[in-house]
Design a protein around this motif. Structure first.
Motif, PDB file in Angstrom:
ATOM      1  N   ILE A  76       0.833  -1.208   0.000  1.00 39.99           N
ATOM      2  CA  ILE A  76       0.000   0.000   0.000  1.00 39.99           C
ATOM      3  C   ILE A  76       0.869   1.260   0.000  1.00 39.99           C
ATOM      4  CG2 ILE A  76      -1.736   1.305   1.292  1.00 39.99           C
ATOM      5  CD1 ILE A  76      -2.823  -1.189  -0.098  1.00 39.99           C
ATOM      6  N   LEU A  77       1.901   1.279   0.831  1.00 40.25           N
ATOM      7  CA  LEU A  77       2.800   2.437   0.839  1.00 40.25           C
ATOM      8  C   LEU A  77       3.513   2.593  -0.502  1.00 40.25           C
ATOM      9  CD1 LEU A  77       4.343   2.204   4.420  1.00 40.25           C
ATOM     10  CD2 LEU A  77       2.695   3.861   3.563  1.00 40.25           C
ATOM     11  N   GLY A  78       3.897   1.469  -1.108  1.00 39.29           N
ATOM     12  CA  GLY A  78       4.521   1.516  -2.427  1.00 39.29           C
ATOM     13  C   GLY A  78       3.588   2.061  -3.486  1.00 39.29           C
ATOM     14  N   SER A  79       2.290   1.701  -3.389  1.00 36.76           N
ATOM     15  CA  SER A  79       1.334   2.224  -4.371  1.00 36.76           C
ATOM     16  C   SER A  79       1.160   3.734  -4.217  1.00 36.76           C
ATOM     17  CB  SER A  79      -0.009   1.506  -4.251  1.00 36.76           C
ATOM     18  OG  SER A  79      -0.689   1.883  -3.078  1.00 36.76           O
ATOM     19  N   LEU A  80       1.199   4.226  -2.978  1.00 41.14           N
ATOM     20  CA  LEU A  80       1.096   5.674  -2.763  1.00 41.14           C
ATOM     21  C   LEU A  80       2.335   6.403  -3.285  1.00 41.14           C
ATOM     22  CD1 LEU A  80      -0.490   5.695   0.789  1.00 41.14           C
ATOM     23  CD2 LEU A  80      -1.602   6.280  -1.365  1.00 41.14           C
ATOM     24  N   CYS A  81       3.508   5.807  -3.077  1.00 35.93           N
ATOM     25  CA  CYS A  81       4.744   6.400  -3.607  1.00 35.93           C
ATOM     26  C   CYS A  81       4.735   6.389  -5.133  1.00 35.93           C
ATOM     27  CB  CYS A  81       5.962   5.653  -3.082  1.00 35.93           C
ATOM     28  SG  CYS A  81       6.231   5.860  -1.316  1.00 35.93           S
ATOM     29  N   ALA A  82       4.258   5.284  -5.723  1.00 36.43           N
ATOM     30  CA  ALA A  82       4.155   5.206  -7.182  1.00 36.43           C
ATOM     31  C   ALA A  82       3.179   6.256  -7.702  1.00 36.43           C
ATOM     32  CB  ALA A  82       3.708   3.805  -7.601  1.00 36.43           C
ATOM     33  N   ILE A 102      -1.424  -1.513  -8.343  1.00 35.76           N
ATOM     34  CA  ILE A 102      -0.434  -1.938  -7.350  1.00 35.76           C
ATOM     35  C   ILE A 102      -1.107  -2.238  -6.013  1.00 35.76           C
ATOM     36  CG2 ILE A 102       1.583  -1.226  -6.008  1.00 35.76           C
ATOM     37  CD1 ILE A 102       2.508   0.373  -8.439  1.00 35.76           C
ATOM     38  N   ALA A 103      -2.005  -1.371  -5.571  1.00 36.59           N
ATOM     39  CA  ALA A 103      -2.622  -1.524  -4.249  1.00 36.59           C
ATOM     40  C   ALA A 103      -3.453  -2.794  -4.141  1.00 36.59           C
ATOM     41  CB  ALA A 103      -3.477  -0.307  -3.921  1.00 36.59           C
ATOM     42  N   THR A 104      -4.084  -3.208  -5.229  1.00 27.99           N
ATOM     43  CA  THR A 104      -4.922  -4.405  -5.146  1.00 27.99           C
ATOM     44  C   THR A 104      -4.107  -5.681  -5.037  1.00 27.99           C
ATOM     45  OG1 THR A 104      -5.134  -4.399  -7.551  1.00 27.99           O
ATOM     46  CG2 THR A 104      -6.915  -3.387  -6.287  1.00 27.99           C
ATOM     47  N   LEU A 105      -2.804  -5.596  -5.185  1.00 31.34           N
ATOM     48  CA  LEU A 105      -1.953  -6.762  -4.932  1.00 31.34           C
ATOM     49  C   LEU A 105      -1.976  -7.152  -3.458  1.00 31.34           C
ATOM     50  CD1 LEU A 105       1.135  -5.861  -7.150  1.00 31.34           C
ATOM     51  CD2 LEU A 105      -0.586  -7.612  -7.612  1.00 31.34           C
ATOM     52  N   ALA A 106      -2.363  -6.246  -2.586  1.00 39.54           N
ATOM     53  CA  ALA A 106      -2.423  -6.528  -1.152  1.00 39.54           C
ATOM     54  C   ALA A 106      -3.676  -7.300  -0.773  1.00 39.54           C
ATOM     55  CB  ALA A 106      -2.363  -5.219  -0.356  1.00 39.54           C
ATOM     56  N   GLY A 107      -4.642  -7.405  -1.661  1.00 37.59           N
ATOM     57  CA  GLY A 107      -5.888  -8.105  -1.369  1.00 37.59           C
ATOM     58  C   GLY A 107      -5.739  -9.609  -1.466  1.00 37.59           C
ATOM     59  N   ASN A 115     -10.263  -3.892 -11.134  1.00 40.91           N
ATOM     60  CA  ASN A 115      -9.295  -2.792 -11.052  1.00 40.91           C
ATOM     61  C   ASN A 115      -9.608  -1.703 -12.072  1.00 40.91           C
ATOM     62  OD1 ASN A 115      -8.047  -4.281  -9.102  1.00 40.91           O
ATOM     63  ND2 ASN A 115      -6.307  -4.873 -10.358  1.00 40.91           N
ATOM     64  N   VAL A 116     -10.005  -2.106 -13.283  1.00 43.26           N
ATOM     65  CA  VAL A 116     -10.351  -1.126 -14.308  1.00 43.26           C
ATOM     66  C   VAL A 116     -11.569  -0.313 -13.870  1.00 43.26           C
ATOM     67  CG1 VAL A 116     -11.225  -0.881 -16.671  1.00 43.26           C
ATOM     68  CG2 VAL A 116      -9.299  -2.404 -16.202  1.00 43.26           C
ATOM     69  N   LYS A 117     -12.566  -0.983 -13.293  1.00 37.56           N
ATOM     70  CA  LYS A 117     -13.764  -0.272 -12.826  1.00 37.56           C
ATOM     71  C   LYS A 117     -13.421   0.718 -11.712  1.00 37.56           C
ATOM     72  CE  LYS A 117     -16.810  -4.142 -13.893  1.00 37.56           C
ATOM     73  NZ  LYS A 117     -17.624  -5.217 -13.307  1.00 37.56           N
ATOM     74  N   ILE A 118     -12.593   0.288 -10.772  1.00 34.38           N
ATOM     75  CA  ILE A 118     -12.186   1.173  -9.673  1.00 34.38           C
ATOM     76  C   ILE A 118     -11.395   2.364 -10.209  1.00 34.38           C
ATOM     77  CG2 ILE A 118     -10.731   1.337  -7.610  1.00 34.38           C
ATOM     78  CD1 ILE A 118     -11.508  -1.599  -7.035  1.00 34.38           C
TER      79      ILE A 118
END
Length: 140
Positions: A76-82, A102-107, A115-118
């Motif tokens: 999640i932190l990596g997705s925010l940095c990205a 990237i963030a949905t990899l944590a799920g 992911n496309v819809k979000i």
């Protein structure tokens, strides 16, 4: 402390106090003429009440084990940095898509269709902020 409900309540209380006490440095004003600190104080006060209610409730419900997943926190932190880096280098629309994927990899499940819809929903929200509210966002 291995109770998820208690930890959640204490975290909410800590966040509300951090923002509420900082907001007290700004002029509050009143509801007729709101100062810069009125909105953060009101929101943090409501969050404080929710946090206290969560802490009190945690004493009366069954304890739920608190799982700690550092890998998911890092994702999640990596997705925010990205998001920040892609916004600077490309634009915010590409950054939103990158952050979502990237963030949905944590799920526990991964669906590129979801992911496309979000990502589309978040891009539309950013467009609303830019066009209707007049915020200066580097969308494209």
């Amino acid at each position: 402390m291995n109770d998820r409900n208690l930890a959640r309540g204490l975290f909410l209380v800590a966040v509300s106090l951090a923002f509420g006490l900082t907001a007290l440095r700004y002029p509050i004003g009143d509801f007729a003429r709101a100062g810069a600190g009125l909105f953060p104080v009101v929101v943090s006060s409501m969050l404080l009440l929710i946090g206290i209610a969560t802490v009190v409730r945690s004493r009366f419900v069954q304890k739920v084990h608190l799982d700690f997943h550092p890998k998911n926190i890092a994702i999640i932190l990596g997705s925010l940095c990205a998001f920040a880096v892609v916004t600077l280098l490309v634009n915010m629309t590409a950054a939103i898509v990158t952050m979502v994927f990237i963030a949905t990899l944590a799920g526990t499940t991964y669906s590129w269709k979801r992911n496309v819809k979000i990502a589309i929903g978040l891009c539309l929200m950013a467009l609303v902020f830019a066009k209707l509210l007049g915020m200066n966002l580097p969308l494209y």
